[in-house]
Design a protein around this motif. Sequence first.
Motif, PDB file in Angstrom:
ATOM      1  N   ASP A 131      44.858  10.176  50.189  1.00 30.29           N
ATOM      2  CA  ASP A 131      43.840  11.433  49.693  1.00 30.29           C
ATOM      3  C   ASP A 131      45.149  11.163  47.814  1.00 30.29           C
ATOM      4  O   ASP A 131      43.812  10.629  46.935  1.00 30.29           O
ATOM      5  N   ALA A 132      45.869  11.147  48.547  1.00 27.81           N
ATOM      6  CA  ALA A 132      46.810  10.882  46.882  1.00 27.81           C
ATOM      7  C   ALA A 132      46.717   9.602  46.199  1.00 27.81           C
ATOM      8  O   ALA A 132      46.525   9.627  45.172  1.00 27.81           O
ATOM      9  N   LEU A 133      46.971   8.573  46.678  1.00 30.55           N
ATOM     10  CA  LEU A 133      45.895   6.995  46.735  1.00 30.55           C
ATOM     11  C   LEU A 133      44.878   7.233  46.038  1.00 30.55           C
ATOM     12  O   LEU A 133      44.925   6.129  44.847  1.00 30.55           O
ATOM     13  N   MET A 134      44.310   7.478  46.462  1.00 34.43           N
ATOM     14  CA  MET A 134      42.939   7.252  45.433  1.00 34.43           C
ATOM     15  C   MET A 134      42.795   8.583  44.840  1.00 34.43           C
ATOM     16  O   MET A 134      41.881   7.463  43.379  1.00 34.43           O
ATOM     17  N   VAL A 135      43.448   9.379  44.812  1.00 28.29           N
ATOM     18  CA  VAL A 135      43.402  10.111  43.202  1.00 28.29           C
ATOM     19  C   VAL A 135      44.107   8.987  41.984  1.00 28.29           C
ATOM     20  O   VAL A 135      43.229   8.827  40.584  1.00 28.29           O
ATOM     21  N   MET A 136      44.802   8.368  42.650  1.00 24.61           N
ATOM     22  CA  MET A 136      45.899   7.354  41.384  1.00 24.61           C
ATOM     23  C   MET A 136      45.107   6.401  41.365  1.00 24.61           C
ATOM     24  O   MET A 136      44.798   5.968  39.980  1.00 24.61           O
ATOM     25  N   MET A 137      45.052   5.232  41.514  1.00 25.61           N
ATOM     26  CA  MET A 137      43.527   4.383  41.591  1.00 25.61           C
ATOM     27  C   MET A 137      42.626   4.755  40.808  1.00 25.61           C
ATOM     28  O   MET A 137      42.403   4.446  40.293  1.00 25.61           O
ATOM     29  N   VAL A 168      33.698  17.284  42.381  1.00 24.59           N
ATOM     30  CA  VAL A 168      34.199  17.984  41.443  1.00 24.59           C
ATOM     31  C   VAL A 168      35.464  17.286  41.299  1.00 24.59           C
ATOM     32  O   VAL A 168      36.564  17.606  40.344  1.00 24.59           O
ATOM     33  N   ARG A 169      35.994  16.671  41.790  1.00 27.81           N
ATOM     34  CA  ARG A 169      37.189  15.261  41.764  1.00 27.81           C
ATOM     35  C   ARG A 169      36.569  14.152  40.292  1.00 27.81           C
ATOM     36  O   ARG A 169      37.272  14.889  39.873  1.00 27.81           O
ATOM     37  N   GLU A 181      44.486  20.860  39.663  1.00 32.58           N
ATOM     38  CA  GLU A 181      42.808  21.030  40.804  1.00 32.58           C
ATOM     39  C   GLU A 181      42.353  19.771  40.565  1.00 32.58           C
ATOM     40  O   GLU A 181      41.969  19.609  41.684  1.00 32.58           O
ATOM     41  N   LEU A 182      43.140  18.449  40.046  1.00 38.81           N
ATOM     42  CA  LEU A 182      42.692  17.149  40.713  1.00 38.81           C
ATOM     43  C   LEU A 182      42.856  16.889  41.890  1.00 38.81           C
ATOM     44  O   LEU A 182      42.604  16.169  41.836  1.00 38.81           O
ATOM     45  N   PHE A 183      44.511  17.271  42.067  1.00 36.95           N
ATOM     46  CA  PHE A 183      45.055  17.066  43.584  1.00 36.95           C
ATOM     47  C   PHE A 183      44.434  18.316  44.694  1.00 36.95           C
ATOM     48  O   PHE A 183      45.262  18.243  45.831  1.00 36.95           O
ATOM     49  N   SER A 184      43.668  18.903  43.818  1.00 42.33           N
ATOM     50  CA  SER A 184      43.164  20.032  45.038  1.00 42.33           C
ATOM     51  C   SER A 184      42.702  19.972  45.964  1.00 42.33           C
ATOM     52  O   SER A 184      41.832  18.612  45.971  1.00 42.33           O
ATOM     53  N   PRO A 185      42.800  20.601  46.976  1.00 43.02           N
ATOM     54  CA  PRO A 185      41.639  20.320  48.573  1.00 43.02           C
ATOM     55  C   PRO A 185      40.328  20.047  48.306  1.00 43.02           C
ATOM     56  O   PRO A 185      38.871  19.644  49.343  1.00 43.02           O
ATOM     57  N   VAL A 186      39.482  21.067  47.470  1.00 48.47           N
ATOM     58  CA  VAL A 186      38.170  21.103  46.954  1.00 48.47           C
ATOM     59  C   VAL A 186      37.715  19.906  46.394  1.00 48.47           C
ATOM     60  O   VAL A 186      36.529  18.791  46.364  1.00 48.47           O
ATOM     61  N   ALA A 187      38.730  19.127  45.754  1.00 49.92           N
ATOM     62  CA  ALA A 187      38.154  17.880  44.775  1.00 49.92           C
ATOM     63  C   ALA A 187      38.632  16.229  45.795  1.00 49.92           C
ATOM     64  O   ALA A 187      37.833  15.879  45.480  1.00 49.92           O
ATOM     65  N   LEU A 188      39.456  16.929  46.402  1.00 48.18           N
ATOM     66  CA  LEU A 188      39.233  15.829  47.379  1.00 48.18           C
ATOM     67  C   LEU A 188      38.601  15.377  48.292  1.00 48.18           C
ATOM     68  O   LEU A 188      38.325  14.853  48.823  1.00 48.18           O
ATOM     69  N   ALA A 189      38.016  16.833  48.512  1.00 46.79           N
ATOM     70  CA  ALA A 189      36.868  16.828  49.935  1.00 46.79           C
ATOM     71  C   ALA A 189      35.121  16.684  49.189  1.00 46.79           C
ATOM     72  O   ALA A 189      34.610  16.414  49.088  1.00 46.79           O
ATOM     73  N   TYR A 190      35.276  16.408  47.660  1.00 47.67           N
ATOM     74  CA  TYR A 190      33.784  16.593  46.727  1.00 47.67           C
ATOM     75  C   TYR A 190      33.714  15.815  45.526  1.00 47.67           C
ATOM     76  O   TYR A 190      34.359  16.137  45.003  1.00 47.67           O
TER      77      TYR A 190
END
Length: 208
Positions: free
Chosen positions: A192-198, A157-158, A145-154
């Motif tokens: 996007d992936a780097l943003m989540v990890m950061m 959610v993220r 869910e953390l790397f899902s398109p919806v979490a990345l877009a909103y």
Amino acid sequence: MAVESASNDLHPDWLDSDDEADAHYQYAAEAQSRRSPNDELELEYRQVTVTGSAFATYRAILLWLHCGYIDFAPLNSSLSPRNPTSKETRDKVYKDSLEAAPTLPLPASPKSVFRLAHLLQLPELQELALGALVASLTVEGAACELFSPVALAYDEVRDAVREFVLDHVGEVSATAAWKEASTKAAQRSTEDALMVMMELFEGLGVSA
């Protein structure tokens, strides 16, 4: 007895009657009768053209708009086969729902409802969908869910999923789903992936 017919001779209280209002009603009715059938009332409304949303999502939202009722399905990441600890499948969820309430819409995906509610500017429904999404999060499925398109877009959610991950970081990081997701993120090195990890590092208080 003589009857006075001149209106000027009537008592002032009688002059202040609904006759004057009736005259306006009559004028409005006559004006209405003269309107062309093609004329339309200028009512304020918002038109939104939506594509790419499932009928089930529309149906669930229309019922919510009508009476405030909506039923959310569990996240796919919380069900079998994506969640090895679960024996329930999405298909079983639908079959059980049809058996219990055949006239009601099927349970809707909280992510799909959130997206469409955002587009339709329904903040109350967005909040309900986000709450259902959070309630359905599991340790095994949180990484998906953390790397899902919806979490990345909103961001909302993220942020909610990230908070769950941080609250269960030891358990989540030990799952196969987390190892797979983090490996893919490292290999792709997308923005996007780097943003989540950061954001995760910041939440853990780790300097990148």
